[in-house]
Design a protein around this motif. Structure first.
Motif, PDB file in Angstrom:
ATOM      1  N   GLU A   1      21.416  30.648  35.656  1.00 19.06           N
ATOM      2  CA  GLU A   1      22.538  31.549  35.354  1.00 19.06           C
ATOM      3  C   GLU A   1      23.866  30.845  35.655  1.00 19.06           C
ATOM      4  O   GLU A   1      24.807  30.899  34.866  1.00 19.06           O
ATOM      5  N   HIS A   2      23.910  30.166  36.811  1.00 18.60           N
ATOM      6  CA  HIS A   2      25.136  29.486  37.217  1.00 18.60           C
ATOM      7  C   HIS A   2      25.460  28.305  36.302  1.00 18.60           C
ATOM      8  O   HIS A   2      26.630  28.078  35.967  1.00 18.60           O
ATOM      9  N   LEU A   3      24.425  27.574  35.876  1.00 16.67           N
ATOM     10  CA  LEU A   3      24.680  26.458  34.950  1.00 16.67           C
ATOM     11  C   LEU A   3      25.313  26.976  33.664  1.00 16.67           C
ATOM     12  O   LEU A   3      26.257  26.374  33.136  1.00 16.67           O
ATOM     13  N   LEU A   4      24.786  28.105  33.166  1.00 12.56           N
ATOM     14  CA  LEU A   4      25.305  28.668  31.913  1.00 12.56           C
ATOM     15  C   LEU A   4      26.770  29.075  32.071  1.00 12.56           C
ATOM     16  O   LEU A   4      27.580  28.870  31.176  1.00 12.56           O
ATOM     17  N   MET A   5      27.093  29.636  33.240  1.00 17.41           N
ATOM     18  CA  MET A   5      28.492  30.031  33.473  1.00 17.41           C
ATOM     19  C   MET A   5      29.393  28.805  33.558  1.00 17.41           C
ATOM     20  O   MET A   5      30.466  28.751  32.959  1.00 17.41           O
ATOM     21  N   LEU A   6      28.931  27.796  34.297  1.00 12.05           N
ATOM     22  CA  LEU A   6      29.735  26.582  34.478  1.00 12.05           C
ATOM     23  C   LEU A   6      29.975  25.889  33.137  1.00 12.05           C
ATOM     24  O   LEU A   6      31.053  25.370  32.873  1.00 12.05           O
ATOM     25  N   LYS A   7      28.939  25.897  32.310  1.00 13.83           N
ATOM     26  CA  LYS A   7      29.019  25.271  30.991  1.00 13.83           C
ATOM     27  C   LYS A   7      30.171  25.846  30.163  1.00 13.83           C
ATOM     28  O   LYS A   7      30.806  25.139  29.407  1.00 13.83           O
ATOM     29  N   CYS A   8      30.423  27.150  30.343  1.00 12.93           N
ATOM     30  CA  CYS A   8      31.561  27.718  29.599  1.00 12.93           C
ATOM     31  C   CYS A   8      32.816  27.749  30.451  1.00 12.93           C
ATOM     32  O   CYS A   8      33.741  28.521  30.184  1.00 12.93           O
ATOM     33  N   GLY A   9      32.831  26.974  31.496  1.00 13.57           N
ATOM     34  CA  GLY A   9      34.064  26.822  32.260  1.00 13.57           C
ATOM     35  C   GLY A   9      34.333  27.929  33.260  1.00 13.57           C
ATOM     36  O   GLY A   9      35.436  28.044  33.792  1.00 13.57           O
ATOM     37  N   LYS A  10      33.309  28.768  33.534  1.00 19.92           N
ATOM     38  CA  LYS A  10      33.537  29.876  34.482  1.00 19.92           C
ATOM     39  C   LYS A  10      33.194  29.452  35.908  1.00 19.92           C
ATOM     40  O   LYS A  10      32.199  28.734  36.116  1.00 19.92           O
ATOM     41  N   ALA A  11      33.959  29.940  36.871  1.00 19.15           N
ATOM     42  CA  ALA A  11      33.658  29.659  38.280  1.00 19.15           C
ATOM     43  C   ALA A  11      32.428  30.471  38.714  1.00 19.15           C
ATOM     44  O   ALA A  11      32.115  31.497  38.102  1.00 19.15           O
ATOM     45  N   ILE A  12      31.722  29.999  39.747  1.00 14.73           N
ATOM     46  CA  ILE A  12      30.560  30.747  40.256  1.00 14.73           C
ATOM     47  C   ILE A  12      30.738  31.030  41.754  1.00 14.73           C
ATOM     48  O   ILE A  12      31.490  30.327  42.435  1.00 14.73           O
ATOM     49  N   GLU A  13      30.045  32.064  42.222  1.00 17.05           N
ATOM     50  CA  GLU A  13      29.930  32.312  43.670  1.00 17.05           C
ATOM     51  C   GLU A  13      28.522  31.883  44.020  1.00 17.05           C
ATOM     52  O   GLU A  13      27.565  32.558  43.663  1.00 17.05           O
ATOM     53  N   LYS A  14      28.386  30.736  44.668  1.00 14.88           N
ATOM     54  CA  LYS A  14      27.032  30.216  44.889  1.00 14.88           C
ATOM     55  C   LYS A  14      26.652  30.257  46.364  1.00 14.88           C
ATOM     56  O   LYS A  14      27.521  30.217  47.238  1.00 14.88           O
ATOM     57  N   PRO A  15      25.339  30.338  46.631  1.00 15.21           N
ATOM     58  CA  PRO A  15      24.907  30.282  48.027  1.00 15.21           C
ATOM     59  C   PRO A  15      25.148  28.885  48.612  1.00 15.21           C
ATOM     60  O   PRO A  15      25.453  27.950  47.870  1.00 15.21           O
ATOM     61  N   VAL A  16      25.007  28.764  49.896  1.00 14.42           N
ATOM     62  CA  VAL A  16      25.177  27.459  50.559  1.00 14.42           C
ATOM     63  C   VAL A  16      23.981  27.259  51.484  1.00 14.42           C
ATOM     64  O   VAL A  16      23.645  28.157  52.263  1.00 14.42           O
ATOM     65  N   TYR A  17      23.315  26.107  51.374  1.00 15.07           N
ATOM     66  CA  TYR A  17      22.224  25.802  52.308  1.00 15.07           C
ATOM     67  C   TYR A  17      22.782  24.881  53.385  1.00 15.07           C
ATOM     68  O   TYR A  17      23.320  23.814  53.090  1.00 15.07           O
ATOM     69  N   ASP A  18      22.651  25.313  54.634  1.00 11.52           N
ATOM     70  CA  ASP A  18      23.177  24.540  55.758  1.00 11.52           C
ATOM     71  C   ASP A  18      22.043  23.681  56.324  1.00 11.52           C
ATOM     72  O   ASP A  18      21.130  24.187  56.972  1.00 11.52           O
ATOM     73  N   HIS A  19      22.106  22.365  56.052  1.00 10.74           N
ATOM     74  CA  HIS A  19      21.027  21.474  56.502  1.00 10.74           C
ATOM     75  C   HIS A  19      20.949  21.390  58.035  1.00 10.74           C
ATOM     76  O   HIS A  19      19.902  21.114  58.586  1.00 10.74           O
ATOM     77  N   SER A  20      22.091  21.632  58.711  1.00  8.41           N
ATOM     78  CA  SER A  20      22.032  21.530  60.171  1.00  8.41           C
ATOM     79  C   SER A  20      21.249  22.704  60.772  1.00  8.41           C
ATOM     80  O   SER A  20      20.583  22.561  61.789  1.00  8.41           O
ATOM     81  N   LEU A  21      21.297  23.867  60.100  1.00  5.81           N
ATOM     82  CA  LEU A  21      20.553  25.035  60.605  1.00  5.81           C
ATOM     83  C   LEU A  21      19.238  25.253  59.852  1.00  5.81           C
ATOM     84  O   LEU A  21      18.344  25.953  60.329  1.00  5.81           O
ATOM     85  N   GLY A  22      19.149  24.671  58.672  1.00  4.27           N
ATOM     86  CA  GLY A  22      17.958  24.892  57.835  1.00  4.27           C
ATOM     87  C   GLY A  22      17.949  26.282  57.230  1.00  4.27           C
ATOM     88  O   GLY A  22      16.893  26.851  56.980  1.00  4.27           O
ATOM     89  N   GLU A  23      19.150  26.837  56.997  1.00  5.40           N
ATOM     90  CA  GLU A  23      19.240  28.206  56.459  1.00  5.40           C
ATOM     91  C   GLU A  23      20.234  28.319  55.327  1.00  5.40           C
ATOM     92  O   GLU A  23      21.219  27.585  55.300  1.00  5.40           O
ATOM     93  N   ARG A  24      19.945  29.285  54.445  1.00  2.00           N
ATOM     94  CA  ARG A  24      20.878  29.561  53.346  1.00  2.00           C
ATOM     95  C   ARG A  24      21.824  30.666  53.794  1.00  2.00           C
ATOM     96  O   ARG A  24      21.408  31.613  54.435  1.00  2.00           O
ATOM     97  N   ARG A  25      23.090  30.489  53.497  1.00  2.00           N
ATOM     98  CA  ARG A  25      24.033  31.569  53.790  1.00  2.00           C
ATOM     99  C   ARG A  25      24.868  31.847  52.541  1.00  2.00           C
ATOM    100  O   ARG A  25      24.877  31.060  51.599  1.00  2.00           O
ATOM    101  N   CYS A  26      25.539  32.951  52.572  1.00  2.00           N
ATOM    102  CA  CYS A  26      26.358  33.346  51.433  1.00  2.00           C
ATOM    103  C   CYS A  26      27.805  33.062  51.772  1.00  2.00           C
ATOM    104  O   CYS A  26      28.183  33.162  52.927  1.00  2.00           O
TER     105      CYS A  26
END
Ligand SMILES: Nc1ncnc2c1ncn2[C@@H]1O[C@H](COP(=O)(O)OP(=O)(O)O)[C@@H](O)[C@H]1O
Ligand SMILES: O=C(COP(=O)(O)O)[C@H](O)[C@H](O)COP(=O)(O)O
Length: 307
Positions: free
Chosen positions: A68-93
């Motif tokens: 979904e995010h690739l499709l948005m980026l392809k048309c030049g739209k910004a995305i709100e994406k999750p972030v994976y924190d390698h130091s904690l081993g967790e995904r955050r928003c």
């Protein structure tokens, strides 16, 4: 915003995806935004461990959200994406990601079915096992702070999943970057034997030969190459089939003097009109030269899409 040129880089953990993406980002200074598919992990490190499942299993990546995010980026739209924190081993928003003129998505499953057709250019990085192990071990211990023995155990555990879930993506790539130990090492000049710098042989496989390659002729001045180089350097070309596609193979080994590298870069800049920023020392390594050749191929594809 205009249509974005989308590049996908896939490969194993520790295979140099981020380093390649960073190289391309630097070349096209200010025009590239890059992000990692690691940010789309579905489970935390602890949960994966409890279930005995490795991040190489595609179920550990939210492929749907990523698509979904690739499709948005392809048309030049910004995305709100999750972030994976390698130091904690967790995904955050969550964080806002704005596309550049060029967007690079790099990760373990970027060239999966349902995704690979969305890119304008696909790269698969594929270092030999021993090189990948050394790179991953060093990076995970020194940069991510993991225990050496844990990383070694994980490298061994992950190998079957690499074959099952990651390796096959190379059949979709426009360019496959294979990295092997140098074959020139034994004949290197004595003054360089104490050098800490590793030497690699890089094999580039270009499978996008249908692209109209008329814009740039990257001329190699062989006589200057022979005279100017104090360090060993070898280059060879051949063509063959690569997983059913006709492909061009270029092998580069050793180091090229910076003057020759600069002259190749100048040709590329002149013929493409791109500024292309580069930072090399006295010698350009085979991986730098590989980046230059990929960049040449990339510019060809970008130009052919403008026609
Ligand atoms: N071309 C290269 N030459 C030498 N070392 C490299 C190269 N590319 C990557 N590395 C080493 O490998 C490590 C892992 O590379 P990285 O780009 O983070 O891999 P990935 O993103 O695929 O996990 C880096 O920290 C770096 O030390
Ligand atoms: O295999 C990878 C991919 O990372 P990369 O390609 O960046 O090496 C990592 O192990 C996972 O993202 C999980 O991260 P962690 O092991 O930190 O939980």
């Amino acid at each position: 915003m205009n249509r974005v040129f989308l590049i996908g880089i896939a490969g194993d953990s520790g295979s140099g995806k981020t380093t390649f993406a960073e190289g391309i980002r630097r070349m096209f200074h200010g025009r590239v935004a890059a992000f990692s598919m690691d940010d789309y992990h579905t489970l935390s490190r602890k949960e994966r461990f409890e279930r005995g499942i490795t991040p190489l299993n595609p179920e550990m990546t939210d492929l749907e959200l990523f698509r979904e995010h690739l499709l948005m980026l392809k048309c030049g739209k910004a995305i709100e994406k999750p972030v994976y924190d390698h130091s904690l081993g967790e995904r955050r928003c969550c964080e806002r990601f704005e596309p550049g003129e060029i967007v690079i998505a790099e990760g373990l499953h970027t060239l999966y079915e349902g995704l690979n057709e969305l890119y304008d250019y696909r790269i698969f990085v594929d270092p030999a096992r021993e090189i990948k192990r050394t790179w991953k071990l060093k990076r995970d211990v020194e940069e991510r702070g993991y225990r050496r023995e844990d990383v070694i155990r994980e490298i061994i555990q992950r190998e079957p999943d690499y074959k099952r879930f990651v390796d096959f993506q190379k059949i979709y790539a426009d360019t496959i970057v294979k990295i092997y130990p140098s074959m020139l090492k034994s004949s290197e000049r004595i003054s360089y034997l104490s050098s800490q710098e590793e030497m690699y042989r890089v094999r580039l496989v270009f499978t996008n030969l249908s692209v109209n390659m008329k814009h740039v002729g990257l001329k190699l001045d062989l006589s200057r190459m022979i005279k100017a180089g104090e360090r060993d350097f070898a280059i060879s070309f051949f063509s063959d089939y690569y997983y059913g596609k006709r492909a061009s193979f270029i092998d580069v080994d050793g180091f090229l003097s910076v003057e020759i590298f600069q002259s190749l870069l100048d040709v590329l800049r002149d013929e493409t009109g791109e500024k292309l920023e580069w930072d090399v020392g006295e010698y350009a390594s085979s991986t730098e030269i590989a980046k230059l050749m990929i960049c040449w191929n990339l510019v060809e594809v970008m130009n052919s899409e403008k026609i």
